[in-house]
Design a protein around this motif. Structure first.
Motif, PDB file in Angstrom:
ATOM      1  N   ASP A  33     -28.147  27.727  28.982  1.00 30.41           N
ATOM      2  CA  ASP A  33     -26.750  27.308  29.096  1.00 30.41           C
ATOM      3  C   ASP A  33     -26.468  26.029  28.305  1.00 30.41           C
ATOM      4  O   ASP A  33     -25.515  25.318  28.561  1.00 30.41           O
ATOM      5  N   GLY A  34     -27.345  25.744  27.335  1.00 25.42           N
ATOM      6  CA  GLY A  34     -27.186  24.517  26.558  1.00 25.42           C
ATOM      7  C   GLY A  34     -27.889  23.333  27.168  1.00 25.42           C
ATOM      8  O   GLY A  34     -27.805  22.221  26.650  1.00 25.42           O
ATOM      9  N   THR A  35     -28.595  23.552  28.277  1.00 29.89           N
ATOM     10  CA  THR A  35     -29.374  22.478  28.880  1.00 29.89           C
ATOM     11  C   THR A  35     -30.852  22.822  28.799  1.00 29.89           C
ATOM     12  O   THR A  35     -31.240  23.981  28.670  1.00 29.89           O
ATOM     13  N   TYR A  36     -31.656  21.777  28.865  1.00 32.27           N
ATOM     14  CA  TYR A  36     -33.104  21.922  28.862  1.00 32.27           C
ATOM     15  C   TYR A  36     -33.644  21.114  30.027  1.00 32.27           C
ATOM     16  O   TYR A  36     -33.107  20.059  30.364  1.00 32.27           O
ATOM     17  N   THR A  37     -34.695  21.608  30.651  1.00 33.04           N
ATOM     18  CA  THR A  37     -35.352  20.864  31.713  1.00 33.04           C
ATOM     19  C   THR A  37     -36.694  20.383  31.196  1.00 33.04           C
ATOM     20  O   THR A  37     -37.532  21.189  30.791  1.00 33.04           O
ATOM     21  N   PHE A  38     -36.867  19.073  31.175  1.00 37.72           N
ATOM     22  CA  PHE A  38     -38.119  18.445  30.773  1.00 37.72           C
ATOM     23  C   PHE A  38     -38.863  18.064  32.031  1.00 37.72           C
ATOM     24  O   PHE A  38     -38.351  17.300  32.859  1.00 37.72           O
ATOM     25  N   THR A  39     -40.049  18.631  32.223  1.00 35.74           N
ATOM     26  CA  THR A  39     -40.860  18.326  33.391  1.00 35.74           C
ATOM     27  C   THR A  39     -41.978  17.387  32.978  1.00 35.74           C
ATOM     28  O   THR A  39     -42.833  17.738  32.157  1.00 35.74           O
ATOM     29  N   ASN A  40     -41.948  16.185  33.523  1.00 33.64           N
ATOM     30  CA  ASN A  40     -42.985  15.195  33.250  1.00 33.64           C
ATOM     31  C   ASN A  40     -44.287  15.617  33.900  1.00 33.64           C
ATOM     32  O   ASN A  40     -44.307  16.436  34.810  1.00 33.64           O
ATOM     33  N   ASN A  41     -45.375  15.030  33.459  1.00 34.76           N
ATOM     34  CA  ASN A  41     -46.688  15.322  34.021  1.00 34.76           C
ATOM     35  C   ASN A  41     -46.738  15.037  35.519  1.00 34.76           C
ATOM     36  O   ASN A  41     -47.467  15.683  36.254  1.00 34.76           O
ATOM     37  N   ASP A  42     -45.930  14.092  36.003  1.00 39.13           N
ATOM     38  CA  ASP A  42     -45.939  13.765  37.427  1.00 39.13           C
ATOM     39  C   ASP A  42     -45.097  14.730  38.259  1.00 39.13           C
ATOM     40  O   ASP A  42     -44.960  14.570  39.462  1.00 39.13           O
ATOM     41  N   GLY A  43     -44.501  15.758  37.605  1.00 40.78           N
ATOM     42  CA  GLY A  43     -43.724  16.766  38.315  1.00 40.78           C
ATOM     43  C   GLY A  43     -42.240  16.480  38.397  1.00 40.78           C
ATOM     44  O   GLY A  43     -41.485  17.325  38.856  1.00 40.78           O
ATOM     45  N   SER A  44     -41.812  15.307  37.958  1.00 45.36           N
ATOM     46  CA  SER A  44     -40.383  14.995  38.011  1.00 45.36           C
ATOM     47  C   SER A  44     -39.666  15.671  36.853  1.00 45.36           C
ATOM     48  O   SER A  44     -40.203  15.819  35.760  1.00 45.36           O
ATOM     49  N   ASP A  45     -38.442  16.134  37.110  1.00 45.62           N
ATOM     50  CA  ASP A  45     -37.646  16.838  36.112  1.00 45.62           C
ATOM     51  C   ASP A  45     -36.527  15.958  35.568  1.00 45.62           C
ATOM     52  O   ASP A  45     -35.931  15.171  36.302  1.00 45.62           O
ATOM     53  N   VAL A  46     -36.252  16.140  34.274  1.00 54.52           N
ATOM     54  CA  VAL A  46     -35.109  15.499  33.625  1.00 54.52           C
ATOM     55  C   VAL A  46     -34.342  16.617  32.936  1.00 54.52           C
ATOM     56  O   VAL A  46     -34.928  17.417  32.207  1.00 54.52           O
ATOM     57  N   THR A  47     -33.022  16.696  33.181  1.00 59.87           N
ATOM     58  CA  THR A  47     -32.195  17.695  32.519  1.00 59.87           C
ATOM     59  C   THR A  47     -31.528  17.085  31.308  1.00 59.87           C
ATOM     60  O   THR A  47     -30.907  16.020  31.405  1.00 59.87           O
ATOM     61  N   ILE A  48     -31.658  17.756  30.162  1.00 56.66           N
ATOM     62  CA  ILE A  48     -31.052  17.305  28.917  1.00 56.66           C
ATOM     63  C   ILE A  48     -29.927  18.265  28.604  1.00 56.66           C
ATOM     64  O   ILE A  48     -30.148  19.461  28.468  1.00 56.66           O
ATOM     65  N   ASP A  49     -28.697  17.748  28.521  1.00 55.59           N
ATOM     66  CA  ASP A  49     -27.501  18.568  28.266  1.00 55.59           C
ATOM     67  C   ASP A  49     -27.084  18.394  26.820  1.00 55.59           C
ATOM     68  O   ASP A  49     -26.600  17.337  26.433  1.00 55.59           O
ATOM     69  N   THR A  50     -27.266  19.445  25.999  1.00 56.32           N
ATOM     70  CA  THR A  50     -26.920  19.356  24.583  1.00 56.32           C
ATOM     71  C   THR A  50     -25.472  19.698  24.317  1.00 56.32           C
ATOM     72  O   THR A  50     -25.021  19.619  23.182  1.00 56.32           O
ATOM     73  N   THR A  51     -24.714  20.065  25.361  1.00 53.16           N
ATOM     74  CA  THR A  51     -23.301  20.412  25.184  1.00 53.16           C
ATOM     75  C   THR A  51     -22.395  19.224  25.454  1.00 53.16           C
ATOM     76  O   THR A  51     -21.204  19.301  25.214  1.00 53.16           O
ATOM     77  N   ALA A  52     -22.933  18.158  25.980  1.00 56.93           N
ATOM     78  CA  ALA A  52     -22.127  16.983  26.348  1.00 56.93           C
ATOM     79  C   ALA A  52     -21.786  16.134  25.146  1.00 56.93           C
ATOM     80  O   ALA A  52     -22.428  16.079  24.168  1.00 56.93           O
TER      81      ALA A  52
END
Length: 52
Positions: A33-52
């Motif tokens: 949907d134009g977003t990507y989920t980056f999962t760090n080695n520690d298990g935390s997620d960061v969502t990157i929105d390329t449509t913004a």
């Protein structure tokens, strides 16, 4: 050069001269949907929105 999976969430790059560099693994997933989920080695997620 050699890349070794340490089976602990990290990999080690062994250079031709024998020096080593260890880095944490991570993962990125396209959500379709134009977003990507980056999962760090520690298990935390960061969502990157390329449509913004």
């Amino acid at each position: 050069m050699n890349l070794i999976d340490n089976n602990d969430g990290s990999v080690t790059l062994v250079k031709a001269d024998g020096t080593q560099v260890a880095v944490a693994k991570a993962d990125i997933t396209a959500n379709g949907d134009g977003t990507y989920t980056f999962t760090n080695n520690d298990g935390s997620d960061v969502t990157i929105d390329t449509t913004a």
